[in-house]
Scaffold this motif. Structure first.
Motif, PDB file in Angstrom:
ATOM      1  N   ARG A  22       1.077  -0.951  -0.127  1.00 16.10           N
ATOM      2  CA  ARG A  22       0.084   0.179  -0.148  1.00 16.10           C
ATOM      3  C   ARG A  22       0.957   1.193  -0.403  1.00 16.10           C
ATOM      4  O   ARG A  22       0.742   2.528  -0.811  1.00 16.10           O
ATOM      5  N   LYS A  51       3.668   1.080  -1.496  1.00 14.90           N
ATOM      6  CA  LYS A  51       4.298   1.796  -2.800  1.00 14.90           C
ATOM      7  C   LYS A  51       3.684   2.428  -3.807  1.00 14.90           C
ATOM      8  O   LYS A  51       3.879   3.324  -4.816  1.00 14.90           O
ATOM      9  N   ASN A  52       2.256   1.661  -2.870  1.00 13.94           N
ATOM     10  CA  ASN A  52       1.336   2.570  -4.318  1.00 13.94           C
ATOM     11  C   ASN A  52       1.526   3.388  -4.330  1.00 13.94           C
ATOM     12  O   ASN A  52       0.724   4.771  -5.002  1.00 13.94           O
ATOM     13  N   ARG A  53       1.139   4.121  -2.747  1.00  8.36           N
ATOM     14  CA  ARG A  53       0.717   6.026  -2.888  1.00  8.36           C
ATOM     15  C   ARG A  53       1.774   6.605  -3.148  1.00  8.36           C
ATOM     16  O   ARG A  53       1.319   7.737  -3.714  1.00  8.36           O
ATOM     17  N   GLU A 104       3.526   5.782  -5.613  1.00  8.65           N
ATOM     18  CA  GLU A 104       3.701   5.640  -7.027  1.00  8.65           C
ATOM     19  C   GLU A 104       2.870   6.479  -7.582  1.00  8.65           C
ATOM     20  O   GLU A 104       3.288   7.255  -8.789  1.00  8.65           O
ATOM     21  N   SER A 105       1.680   6.488  -6.668  1.00 10.40           N
ATOM     22  CA  SER A 105       0.463   7.650  -7.276  1.00 10.40           C
ATOM     23  C   SER A 105       1.128   9.478  -7.463  1.00 10.40           C
ATOM     24  O   SER A 105       1.411  10.151  -8.120  1.00 10.40           O
ATOM     25  N   THR A 106       2.139   9.471  -6.101  1.00 17.11           N
ATOM     26  CA  THR A 106       2.287  10.762  -6.017  1.00 17.11           C
ATOM     27  C   THR A 106       3.378  10.887  -6.579  1.00 17.11           C
ATOM     28  O   THR A 106       3.787  12.603  -7.609  1.00 17.11           O
ATOM     29  N   ASN A 113       3.677   9.668 -10.321  1.00 20.03           N
ATOM     30  CA  ASN A 113       2.552  10.159 -11.214  1.00 20.03           C
ATOM     31  C   ASN A 113       1.680  11.387 -10.876  1.00 20.03           C
ATOM     32  O   ASN A 113       1.946  12.380 -12.013  1.00 20.03           O
ATOM     33  N   GLU A 114       1.416  12.434  -9.788  1.00 21.54           N
ATOM     34  CA  GLU A 114       0.983  13.557  -9.769  1.00 21.54           C
ATOM     35  C   GLU A 114       1.215  14.095 -10.160  1.00 21.54           C
ATOM     36  O   GLU A 114       0.984  14.899 -11.358  1.00 21.54           O
ATOM     37  N   ASN A 115       3.131  14.172  -9.724  1.00 25.68           N
ATOM     38  CA  ASN A 115       3.820  15.173  -9.859  1.00 25.68           C
ATOM     39  C   ASN A 115       4.547  15.285 -11.506  1.00 25.68           C
ATOM     40  O   ASN A 115       4.488  16.938 -11.601  1.00 25.68           O
ATOM     41  N   SER A 168       2.799  14.565 -14.186  1.00 23.36           N
ATOM     42  CA  SER A 168       1.558  14.978 -15.171  1.00 23.36           C
ATOM     43  C   SER A 168       1.723  16.985 -14.904  1.00 23.36           C
ATOM     44  O   SER A 168       1.047  17.166 -15.734  1.00 23.36           O
TER      45      SER A 168
END
Length: 345
Positions: free
Chosen positions: A249, A251-253, A255-257, A259-261, A263
């Motif tokens: 969990r 690691k997923n958070r 990676e999401s952060t 990806n958001e940065n 973008s």
């Protein structure tokens, strides 16, 4: 005062066991001496006991360890509950495997550099000065790194055990009733003790920390018992699965952060250097509605329109200049007139 002499030993021996042997002959054959609780305060010359393997001297009044140089074959030495304040004069005991020093007045674990065969060290419940804790000489710890498997340091005001991490073959640590308070300190040492099987920490503040038991178990794959309670395989497997799920969990958070940065990375910083200011436009005279006027009215209206247009133009310039003047970005760019001229006013 009672001195430990051959005469005292002779009195404690069973005459039947001696048969027709002299005292000297019997001493040379003796492997075990039990001289506990005899109010002994000084160890005298026992050099005749060259084959001594086990020496019981606990519950006496001994103040100093000395006159044991002869005992090169000694394997077990019991000196607990005496008045010893310093560990010394043990360098000749090269075969010593077990050393019991609990209940004395020792403040520093030292003088063990030559005891490379020592497997057990019991130094619990020292009579320490108020506010002090038992300390460890790094030289002694490094000498015991490969041999020591059992260590008892209970009730010694110890608040950290990171110094003991060098004891790579530690199998059983007894550290109850101390001042250990940090779970991270324990996590570190148990993660490097690859042979640790039993750990006893009852009576330490750390035992009341949230998830203390879970965190310690997760850091040691070899630990079989914690605080006297068996660690079952099902418990360890459950904790390992829970940790794997939690790490996934996290690691997923992360990676999401990322990806958001990422973008927003396609924007150029220059896109934000020159913010757009609102420009106010006023309708020209041509945009006014065509109303039929007489000649005089049209001339009067024309003069009034010209005056109005001039006033409106001046007002627009003031507004545009005021907006530019109050902008921090434009204030900076006022030093670059060629950039200012390019901005729409």
């Amino acid at each position: 005062m009672v001195r430990l002499t051959l005469e005292l030993i002779a009195k404690s021996l069973n005459q039947k066991n001696r048969r027709d042997e002299s005292l000297a002959q019997h001493m040379r054959k003796t492997t075990h001496l039990k001289l506990s609780n005899k109010n002994i305060d000084i160890i005298d010359d026992l050099s005749l006991c060259k084959n001594l393997n086990v020496l019981y001297l606990y519950d006496n009044q001994i103040r100093q360890i000395h006159n044991l140089d002869f005992a090169s074959n000694l394997r077990h030495l019991y000196l607990q509950n005496n008045c010893i304040s310093r560990i010394e004069n043990l360098s000749s005991l090269i075969k010593l495997e077990k050393l019991y020093l609990g209940g004395n007045y020792i403040t520093v674990v030292e003088g063990l550099e030559n005891l490379e065969e020592l497997r057990e060290l019991h130094i619990e419940s020292q009579q320490l000065p108020l506010g002090e804790k038992l300390l460890f000489d790094p030289r002694s710890l490094h000498s015991l790194a490969k041999s020591l498997s059992v260590l008892n340091i209970s009730n010694n005001n110890i608040d950290e055990v990171s110094d003991l991490a060098v004891l790579e073959n530690l199998f059983h640590l007894i550290a109850v009733d101390n001042q250990l308070n940090h779970v991270k300190d324990l996590e570190f040492v148990v993660s490097v003790w690859f042979k640790l099987s039993k750990l006893e920490l009852n009576g330490n503040p750390v035992c009341h920390k949230p998830k203390y038991r879970d965190r310690v178990i997760l850091q040691s794959k070899t630990l079989e018992s914690l605080d006297g309670k068996e660690i079952k395989e099902m418990e360890r497997r459950f904790l390992m699965n829970w940790k794997a799920s939690r790490d996934a969990r996290r690691k997923n958070r992360a990676e999401s952060t990322l990806n958001e940065n990422a973008s927003y990375s396609h924007f150029d910083d220059s896109d934000f250097e020159h913010p757009h200011f609102p420009i106010y436009y006023f309708p020209s005279s041509k945009e006014k509605s065509n109303i039929a006027f007489g000649p005089e009215a049209r001339r009067s209206h024309t003069r009034e329109s010209q005056v109005t247009i001039q006033e409106e133009n001046r007002a627009a310039e003031k507004i545009s200049y005021s907006a530019l003047k109050t902008s921090p970005t434009v204030q900076k760019e006022l030093f670059e007139p060629h950039l200012l001229r390019q901005m729409p006013l």
